[in-house]
Design a protein around this motif. Structure first.
Motif, mmCIF file in Angstrom:
data_model
loop_
_atom_site.group_PDB
_atom_site.id
_atom_site.type_symbol
_atom_site.label_atom_id
_atom_site.label_comp_id
_atom_site.label_asym_id
_atom_site.label_seq_id
_atom_site.Cartn_x
_atom_site.Cartn_y
_atom_site.Cartn_z
ATOM 1 N N GLN A 127 0.814 -1.210 0.000
ATOM 2 C CA GLN A 127 0.000 0.000 0.000
ATOM 3 C C GLN A 127 0.854 1.269 0.000
ATOM 4 O O GLN A 127 0.328 2.371 0.057
ATOM 5 N N GLY A 128 2.169 1.101 -0.049
ATOM 6 C CA GLY A 128 3.064 2.245 -0.068
ATOM 7 C C GLY A 128 3.237 2.908 1.291
ATOM 8 O O GLY A 128 3.722 4.030 1.380
ATOM 9 N N GLU A 129 2.853 2.210 2.350
ATOM 10 C CA GLU A 129 3.003 2.742 3.699
ATOM 11 C C GLU A 129 4.326 2.282 4.291
ATOM 12 O O GLU A 129 4.881 1.270 3.899
ATOM 13 N N ARG A 130 4.796 3.028 5.265
ATOM 14 C CA ARG A 130 6.046 2.677 5.936
ATOM 15 C C ARG A 130 5.748 2.054 7.286
ATOM 16 O O ARG A 130 5.099 2.673 8.131
ATOM 17 N N PRO A 131 6.222 0.830 7.512
ATOM 18 C CA PRO A 131 5.931 0.157 8.777
ATOM 19 C C PRO A 131 6.730 0.686 9.960
ATOM 20 O O PRO A 131 6.549 0.239 11.068
ATOM 21 N N ASP A 132 7.602 1.635 9.723
ATOM 22 C CA ASP A 132 8.425 2.137 10.821
ATOM 23 C C ASP A 132 7.890 3.446 11.405
ATOM 24 O O ASP A 132 8.627 4.233 11.968
ATOM 25 N N ARG A 133 6.591 3.682 11.292
ATOM 26 C CA ARG A 133 5.986 4.916 11.806
ATOM 27 C C ARG A 133 5.881 4.931 13.328
ATOM 28 O O ARG A 133 5.955 5.968 13.941
ATOM 29 N N ASP A 134 5.641 3.763 13.946
ATOM 30 C CA ASP A 134 5.560 3.728 15.401
ATOM 31 C C ASP A 134 6.858 3.156 15.957
ATOM 32 O O ASP A 134 7.595 2.465 15.270
ATOM 33 N N ASP A 135 7.164 3.460 17.219
ATOM 34 C CA ASP A 135 8.435 3.056 17.806
ATOM 35 C C ASP A 135 8.621 1.540 17.827
ATOM 36 O O ASP A 135 9.695 1.038 17.515
ATOM 37 N N ASP A 136 7.563 0.789 18.196
ATOM 38 C CA ASP A 136 7.685 -0.668 18.230
ATOM 39 C C ASP A 136 7.950 -1.218 16.835
ATOM 40 O O ASP A 136 8.809 -2.067 16.646
ATOM 41 N N GLY A 137 7.192 -0.728 15.860
ATOM 42 C CA GLY A 137 7.386 -1.172 14.488
ATOM 43 C C GLY A 137 8.769 -0.828 13.972
ATOM 44 O O GLY A 137 9.399 -1.620 13.273
ATOM 45 N N LYS A 138 9.240 0.351 14.316
ATOM 46 C CA LYS A 138 10.562 0.798 13.870
ATOM 47 C C LYS A 138 11.655 -0.097 14.450
ATOM 48 O O LYS A 138 12.568 -0.510 13.740
ATOM 49 N N THR A 139 11.547 -0.422 15.732
ATOM 50 C CA THR A 139 12.558 -1.260 16.386
ATOM 51 C C THR A 139 12.582 -2.654 15.767
ATOM 52 O O THR A 139 13.641 -3.166 15.422
#
Length: 145
Positions: free
Chosen positions: A110-122
């Motif tokens: 969908q062209g979204e970035r999964p690293d938007r939230d801290d848990d997802g980013k880590t």
């Protein structure tokens, strides 16, 4: 042809019947497990049922690694636990196990970035740095940093 089945954890056995009908003639079966509880008794029963056909290839997809804070520290243990459980079941000994995240895949599509939230980013950063795509998961997370 690709078919998605409802799995097999149904007290009235309705899902099992639908799943068995869908499996007839299948050559490759991908069983989706959860990283939080990979290979519970229901999963094992389904995998053994699927593997009864000699010509059928079984692939296990361990989903939801995005929910593990540091996936690289857990994947090797999950992989080892799965193979230890399957070892007594003959041709299931060498089943292919793949780790990933359907959530990350959907976001990427969908062209979204999964690293938007801290848990997802880590989790994403950890997995991207340590996953060694194509490598044996038993070596992941065990190398010196």
């Amino acid at each position: 042809m690709f078919r998605d089945t409802p799995g097999g954890n149904d007290t009235f056995l309705t899902r099992e019947e639908v799943t068995l009908q869908a499996l007839r003639g299948a050559k490759v079966c991908v069983v989706v497990l959860s990283a939080h509880e990979a290979l519970n008794t229901t999963d094992l029963a389904l995998i053994r049922l699927i593997a009864n056909a000699e010509s059928r290839q079984v692939v296990l997809f361990v989903n939801r690694i995005d929910e593990l804070h540091t996936p690289s520290e857990h994947v090797a243990g999950i992989h080892e636990g799965i193979h230890k459980t399957l070892r007594p079941y003959g041709r299931l000994r060498d089943v292919k196990v793949v780790f990933g995240s359907a959530r990350w895949a959907a976001m990427a599509l969908q062209g979204e970035r999964p690293d938007r939230d801290d848990d997802g980013k880590t989790a994403l950063s950890d997995w991207a740095s340590n996953c060694d795509v194509g490598a044996d998961p038993q070596g992941i997370g065990q190398r010196a940093r």
